[in-house]
Design a protein around this motif. Sequence first.
Motif, PDB file in Angstrom:
ATOM      1  N   LYS A  66      29.621  11.781  39.929  1.00  0.00           N
ATOM      2  CA  LYS A  66      30.859  12.706  39.934  1.00  0.00           C
ATOM      3  C   LYS A  66      30.870  13.259  38.495  1.00  0.00           C
ATOM      4  O   LYS A  66      31.572  14.378  38.304  1.00  0.00           O
ATOM      5  CB  LYS A  66      32.012  11.648  40.116  1.00  0.00           C
ATOM      6  CG  LYS A  66      32.307  11.310  41.484  1.00  0.00           C
ATOM      7  CD  LYS A  66      33.459  10.520  41.601  1.00  0.00           C
ATOM      8  CE  LYS A  66      33.821  10.005  43.072  1.00  0.00           C
ATOM      9  NZ  LYS A  66      34.946   9.331  43.008  1.00  0.00           N
ATOM     10  N   GLU A  67      30.447  12.519  37.528  1.00  0.00           N
ATOM     11  CA  GLU A  67      30.840  12.809  36.149  1.00  0.00           C
ATOM     12  C   GLU A  67      29.773  14.157  35.762  1.00  0.00           C
ATOM     13  O   GLU A  67      30.188  15.004  35.113  1.00  0.00           O
ATOM     14  CB  GLU A  67      30.482  11.548  35.092  1.00  0.00           C
ATOM     15  CG  GLU A  67      30.671  12.118  33.703  1.00  0.00           C
ATOM     16  CD  GLU A  67      30.289  10.815  32.753  1.00  0.00           C
ATOM     17  OE1 GLU A  67      29.905  11.226  31.384  1.00  0.00           O
ATOM     18  OE2 GLU A  67      30.092   9.585  33.226  1.00  0.00           O
ATOM     19  N   ILE A  68      28.689  14.016  36.338  1.00  0.00           N
ATOM     20  CA  ILE A  68      27.717  15.177  36.217  1.00  0.00           C
ATOM     21  C   ILE A  68      28.397  16.579  37.009  1.00  0.00           C
ATOM     22  O   ILE A  68      28.255  17.553  36.195  1.00  0.00           O
ATOM     23  CB  ILE A  68      26.337  14.892  36.632  1.00  0.00           C
ATOM     24  CG1 ILE A  68      25.743  13.990  35.708  1.00  0.00           C
ATOM     25  CG2 ILE A  68      25.560  16.113  36.672  1.00  0.00           C
ATOM     26  CD1 ILE A  68      24.149  13.328  36.391  1.00  0.00           C
ATOM     27  N   HIS A  69      28.948  16.266  38.014  1.00  0.00           N
ATOM     28  CA  HIS A  69      29.570  17.431  38.726  1.00  0.00           C
ATOM     29  C   HIS A  69      30.663  17.975  38.052  1.00  0.00           C
ATOM     30  O   HIS A  69      30.706  19.254  37.946  1.00  0.00           O
ATOM     31  CB  HIS A  69      29.899  16.790  40.064  1.00  0.00           C
ATOM     32  CG  HIS A  69      30.763  17.899  41.098  1.00  0.00           C
ATOM     33  ND1 HIS A  69      30.049  19.015  41.378  1.00  0.00           N
ATOM     34  CD2 HIS A  69      31.942  18.135  41.231  1.00  0.00           C
ATOM     35  CE1 HIS A  69      30.828  19.752  41.873  1.00  0.00           C
ATOM     36  NE2 HIS A  69      32.073  19.366  42.007  1.00  0.00           N
ATOM     37  N   LYS A  75      31.297  23.381  32.531  1.00  0.00           N
ATOM     38  CA  LYS A  75      30.263  24.385  31.937  1.00  0.00           C
ATOM     39  C   LYS A  75      30.458  25.789  32.659  1.00  0.00           C
ATOM     40  O   LYS A  75      30.471  26.814  31.680  1.00  0.00           O
ATOM     41  CB  LYS A  75      29.142  23.652  31.990  1.00  0.00           C
ATOM     42  CG  LYS A  75      27.961  24.589  31.515  1.00  0.00           C
ATOM     43  CD  LYS A  75      26.543  23.974  31.499  1.00  0.00           C
ATOM     44  CE  LYS A  75      25.595  25.037  30.976  1.00  0.00           C
ATOM     45  NZ  LYS A  75      24.223  24.341  31.398  1.00  0.00           N
ATOM     46  N   LEU A  76      30.569  25.832  33.888  1.00  0.00           N
ATOM     47  CA  LEU A  76      30.589  27.189  34.827  1.00  0.00           C
ATOM     48  C   LEU A  76      31.828  27.798  34.425  1.00  0.00           C
ATOM     49  O   LEU A  76      31.796  29.218  34.740  1.00  0.00           O
ATOM     50  CB  LEU A  76      30.270  26.722  36.298  1.00  0.00           C
ATOM     51  CG  LEU A  76      28.810  26.380  36.568  1.00  0.00           C
ATOM     52  CD1 LEU A  76      28.749  25.967  38.066  1.00  0.00           C
ATOM     53  CD2 LEU A  76      27.894  27.284  36.001  1.00  0.00           C
ATOM     54  N   ASN A  77      32.743  27.129  34.186  1.00  0.00           N
ATOM     55  CA  ASN A  77      34.063  27.757  34.098  1.00  0.00           C
ATOM     56  C   ASN A  77      34.319  28.218  32.520  1.00  0.00           C
ATOM     57  O   ASN A  77      35.400  28.625  32.263  1.00  0.00           O
ATOM     58  CB  ASN A  77      35.196  26.881  34.353  1.00  0.00           C
ATOM     59  CG  ASN A  77      35.554  26.616  35.984  1.00  0.00           C
ATOM     60  OD1 ASN A  77      34.942  27.613  36.724  1.00  0.00           O
ATOM     61  ND2 ASN A  77      36.081  25.674  36.304  1.00  0.00           N
TER      62      ASN A  77
END
Length: 85
Positions: A66-69, A75-77
Amino acid sequence: MSETTAVVAETSAAALGSKATVTGGAASFAGFFMGIDWMGWVGIGVAVLGLLINVYFSWQRNQREKEIHELTKRKLNGECNVKQD
């Protein structure tokens, strides 16, 4: 403890938990089948302990994923100050 060491330790513990669950279940079945009550109860105890170990480490893995997600979404935003390679 480094992240790699933690992952290796968690993987080992999860594998041990799976083996304990199977072994405990087999011992329980054999004990009750042969009429050795104490062996059946010990087998059930080992199986339950193995199940609890599996549940604990699965929960930890889920929290880490969950944390990685969430970090990947940030990062993508463009919300993280991370350089793109």
